[in-house]
Design an enzyme around this catalytic site. Structure first.
Site, mmCIF file in Angstrom:
data_model
loop_
_atom_site.group_PDB
_atom_site.id
_atom_site.type_symbol
_atom_site.label_atom_id
_atom_site.label_comp_id
_atom_site.label_asym_id
_atom_site.label_seq_id
_atom_site.Cartn_x
_atom_site.Cartn_y
_atom_site.Cartn_z
ATOM 1 N N GLU A 63 0.865 -1.194 0.000
ATOM 2 C CA GLU A 63 0.000 0.000 0.000
ATOM 3 C C GLU A 63 0.906 1.250 0.000
ATOM 4 O O GLU A 63 1.971 1.256 0.638
ATOM 5 C CB GLU A 63 -0.824 -0.063 1.299
ATOM 6 C CG GLU A 63 -1.780 1.065 1.556
ATOM 7 C CD GLU A 63 -2.508 0.876 2.906
ATOM 8 O OE1 GLU A 63 -2.081 0.014 3.723
ATOM 9 O OE2 GLU A 63 -3.507 1.575 3.140
ATOM 10 N N LYS B 196 -9.663 2.412 -1.698
ATOM 11 C CA LYS B 196 -9.874 1.735 -0.399
ATOM 12 C C LYS B 196 -11.174 2.201 0.258
ATOM 13 O O LYS B 196 -11.369 3.410 0.492
ATOM 14 C CB LYS B 196 -8.677 2.030 0.503
ATOM 15 C CG LYS B 196 -8.654 1.281 1.833
ATOM 16 C CD LYS B 196 -7.351 1.588 2.575
ATOM 17 C CE LYS B 196 -7.171 0.770 3.839
ATOM 18 N NZ LYS B 196 -5.878 1.064 4.506
ATOM 19 N N CYS C 279 -5.224 -3.508 2.515
ATOM 20 C CA CYS C 279 -4.909 -3.558 3.939
ATOM 21 C C CYS C 279 -6.127 -3.773 4.844
ATOM 22 O O CYS C 279 -6.668 -4.861 4.896
ATOM 23 C CB CYS C 279 -4.118 -2.317 4.322
ATOM 24 S SG CYS C 279 -3.084 -2.593 5.769
HETATM 25 C C1 ACM Z 1 -3.935 -0.271 7.099
HETATM 26 O O1 ACM Z 1 -5.046 -0.344 6.578
HETATM 27 N N1 ACM Z 1 -2.952 0.397 6.523
HETATM 28 C C2 ACM Z 1 -3.658 -0.937 8.366
#
Ligand code: ACM
Length: 267
Positions: free
Chosen positions: A38, A109, A142
């Site tokens: 990420e 995200k 993530c």
């Molecule tokens: C995350 O979502 N970077 C823990």
């Protein structure tokens, strides 16, 4: 199908340098698909919204996505990579997919973690699945791991390999992704970063590494160390993810009791 993960330490704000690290490493291996962490190009611990705005780039025409396209074309592979995306006055924590024929798609995200809520807008698009030839791949990022709905939706759409760029600081995800793989009978590929960031006086973040590939029976095909920087490739058979039977009598999709799950759609 050969799937690789690059686990490394992005240096905050050093976009060309971080891209160079990836270019150098990817040119040394043979793979069909490589997953990067990420926010691999910018680093993670932002301290102002202005900073995010300056480092975020348009997709697909921004500097980082174009360099990724060049890498994919030169090395004949697909790349999934996390980056900060700017679209007008909105900024997303996104993952792009690029391949030998150029830009393929982007995922923004949906579930922002911790202070990401201060810096980014949450994505509100679909959870995407792409057919890259050897397999259908789904994208999540993530902290999406803590919502099992995400990997379920990707798997229901036919994803055989779930790709997860990550910057993990909690110790749970690597174990949880073994369950995500078992409950959906898919491969999961978690590309985490390593190293520390200490850009806020009162908070140091330590990223947990342990990037891994898990098969549809929950076997960890490899797991990198907590601090090592490495690009590791493993051969997988994506066809194994087409078999959704946990036993002769149990099918992980067909046996779902959706008639009992109405509560899932309520707040
Ligand atoms: C995350 O979502 N970077 C823990």
């Amino acid at each position: 199908m050969k799937v690789g993960i690059l686990q490394f330490t992005p240096i905050f704000g050093q976009v060309p340098g971080n891209i160079f690290t990836v270019q150098k490493t990817i040119s040394q291996i043979q793979a069909d698909l490589v997953v990067l962490p990420e926010l691999f190009n910018t680093g993670y611990q932002f301290v102002t919204k202005e900073e995010v705005g300056e480092l975020a780039e348009p997709v697909p025409n921004g500097f980082t996505t174009q360099r990724l396209v060049e890498m994919a074309q030169k090395n004949g592979l697909f790349i999934v990579a996390g980056l900060a995306e700017r679209d007008g006055d909105r900024v997303y924590n996104s993952a792009v997919l690029v391949g030998p024929r150029g830009f393929v798609g982007v995922y923004r995200k949906a579930h922002l973690f911790y202070e990401e809520k201060l810096w980014f807008d949450p994505g509100d698009g679909e959870f995407p699945v792409f057919d890259i030839g050897p397999a259908k791949i789904g994208l999540m990022i993530c902290f999406d791991w803590i919502f099992p709905e995400v990997s379920r939706i990707l798997a229901l759409q036919g994803a055989q390999v779930i790709c997860q760029p990550a910057n993990l600081v909690l110790p749970y995800c690597q174990g949880a992704m073994v369950t995500r793989a078992i409950e959906n009978r898919v491969f999961t590929v978690t590309a985490n970063r390593v190293g520390n960031e200490h850009r806020q006086a009162d908070e140091e973040l330590r990223f947990t590494g342990m990037s891994q590939v898990v098969d549809p029976k929950g076997q960890v095909l490899f797991r990198l160390g907590e601090t090592e920087e490495a690009l590791r490739v493993v051969e997988i058979d994506p066809a194994l993810a087409l078999d959704k039977k946990a036993t002769k009598y149990n099918h992980v999709f067909d046996d779902r009791r959706v008639d009992l799950y109405g509560r899932l759609r309520q707040r």
